[in-house]
Design a protein around this motif. Structure first.
Motif, PDB file in Angstrom:
ATOM      1  N   LEU A 179       2.623 -51.951   4.197  1.00 33.14           N
ATOM      2  CA  LEU A 179       3.627 -52.693   3.429  1.00 33.14           C
ATOM      3  C   LEU A 179       4.382 -51.773   2.477  1.00 33.14           C
ATOM      4  O   LEU A 179       5.594 -51.946   2.257  1.00 33.14           O
ATOM      5  CB  LEU A 179       2.972 -53.833   2.652  1.00 33.14           C
ATOM      6  CG  LEU A 179       2.508 -55.021   3.490  1.00 33.14           C
ATOM      7  CD1 LEU A 179       1.765 -56.028   2.621  1.00 33.14           C
ATOM      8  CD2 LEU A 179       3.671 -55.687   4.190  1.00 33.14           C
ATOM      9  N   ARG A 181       5.041 -48.637   3.097  1.00 27.68           N
ATOM     10  CA  ARG A 181       5.986 -47.871   3.935  1.00 27.68           C
ATOM     11  C   ARG A 181       7.181 -48.733   4.313  1.00 27.68           C
ATOM     12  O   ARG A 181       8.312 -48.245   4.383  1.00 27.68           O
ATOM     13  CB  ARG A 181       5.286 -47.370   5.189  1.00 27.68           C
ATOM     14  CG  ARG A 181       4.329 -46.235   4.924  1.00 27.68           C
ATOM     15  CD  ARG A 181       3.756 -45.702   6.207  1.00 27.68           C
ATOM     16  NE  ARG A 181       2.576 -44.899   5.936  1.00 27.68           N
ATOM     17  CZ  ARG A 181       1.560 -44.796   6.748  1.00 27.68           C
ATOM     18  NH1 ARG A 181       1.546 -45.436   7.901  1.00 27.68           N
ATOM     19  NH2 ARG A 181       0.545 -44.032   6.425  1.00 27.68           N
ATOM     20  N   VAL A 182       6.929 -50.004   4.603  1.00 29.52           N
ATOM     21  CA  VAL A 182       8.039 -50.907   4.931  1.00 29.52           C
ATOM     22  C   VAL A 182       8.949 -51.051   3.717  1.00 29.52           C
ATOM     23  O   VAL A 182      10.170 -51.074   3.832  1.00 29.52           O
ATOM     24  CB  VAL A 182       7.510 -52.279   5.410  1.00 29.52           C
ATOM     25  CG1 VAL A 182       8.632 -53.321   5.458  1.00 29.52           C
ATOM     26  CG2 VAL A 182       6.850 -52.159   6.749  1.00 29.52           C
ATOM     27  N   SER A 186      10.694 -47.145   5.849  1.00 29.61           N
ATOM     28  CA  SER A 186      10.266 -46.512   7.102  1.00 29.61           C
ATOM     29  C   SER A 186       9.630 -47.546   7.999  1.00 29.61           C
ATOM     30  O   SER A 186       9.204 -48.610   7.556  1.00 29.61           O
ATOM     31  CB  SER A 186       9.295 -45.381   6.799  1.00 29.61           C
ATOM     32  OG  SER A 186       8.125 -45.882   6.185  1.00 29.61           O
ATOM     33  N   ASP A 187       9.543 -47.258   9.261  1.00 28.82           N
ATOM     34  CA  ASP A 187       8.973 -48.175  10.235  1.00 28.82           C
ATOM     35  C   ASP A 187       7.558 -47.680  10.578  1.00 28.82           C
ATOM     36  O   ASP A 187       7.378 -46.778  11.381  1.00 28.82           O
ATOM     37  CB  ASP A 187       9.841 -48.205  11.499  1.00 28.82           C
ATOM     38  CG  ASP A 187       9.421 -49.307  12.440  1.00 28.82           C
ATOM     39  OD1 ASP A 187       8.764 -50.271  11.965  1.00 28.82           O
ATOM     40  OD2 ASP A 187       9.739 -49.212  13.640  1.00 28.82           O
TER      41      ASP A 187
END
Length: 193
Positions: A179, A181-182, A186-187
């Motif tokens: 979460l 990273r989101v 980023s994916d």
């Protein structure tokens, strides 16, 4: 299978540690309670025996009641007395002094089976009479059943907390990282289930 054996080992280890801690904390208290119970029972025996010694000989009283009575100036004592035995005899004497109108003299006596006995001096009108009694054995292993049950309960709690910390928190940390990273744009890769 490995995970089950690891959790079983964690449960057994926490049970053993809990049991040792409980035995260290409450073992002496339980021993003290046993001595107090013995002191209450012995105080009654001492008083009743002293009353009957005014009318009957010690041998007749011993035969009728099954009490261990001897007529002697001073019973034989073991050469060496362990510190725990001295402590237990002193605790028993304190209980007897509180419960009787007089404070009887107590002497340690050892038996061949390894049990510990104590001689209690009785008030007798004609001759010195001693009442023999066995001290309750201190329980090292196995511990009292109540301590075993308390150890199992604490082991269940400790193992449950460890399980929650390790098995439940690990996926939550992975989800939290994904979460984050989101949120950064980023994916991330899919979170394992």
């Amino acid at each position: 299978m490995l995970q089950i054996s690891l959790w079983s080992g964690a449960f057994l280890g926490s049970w053993l540690i809990s049991l040792l801690l409980l035995q260290a904390l409450f073992g002496r208290q339980m021993d003290r309670l046993q001595i107090q119970q013995l002191g209450r029972n012995l105080a009654l025996n001492v008083r009743l025996t002293e009353l009957t010694l005014e009318r009957y000989p010690p041998s007749l009283i011993s035969d009728l009641t099954g009490l261990d009575l001897i007529v002697r100036d001073k019973p034989t004592q073991p050469d060496q007395i362990p510190a725990t035995q001295k402590r237990r005899i002193n605790e028993l004497q304190a209980v007897l002094c509180n419960r009787l109108s007089h404070c009887p003299h107590l002497l340690p006596a050892g038996r061949s089976e390894g049990t510990t006995d104590v001689w209690i001096e009785l008030i007798s009108p004609l001759e010195p009479v001693w009442l023999g009694s066995q001290l309750p054995a201190t329980r090292g292993w196995p511990p009292e059943p109540m301590l075993l049950l308390a150890g199992v309960i604490s082991a269940i709690v400790i193992t449950g907390v460890l399980y929650l910390l390790i098995e439940v928190e690990r996926p939550l940390r992975g989800l939290e990282t994904a979460l984050a990273r989101v949120g950064e744009g980023s994916d991330p890769a899919s979170v394992p289930r």
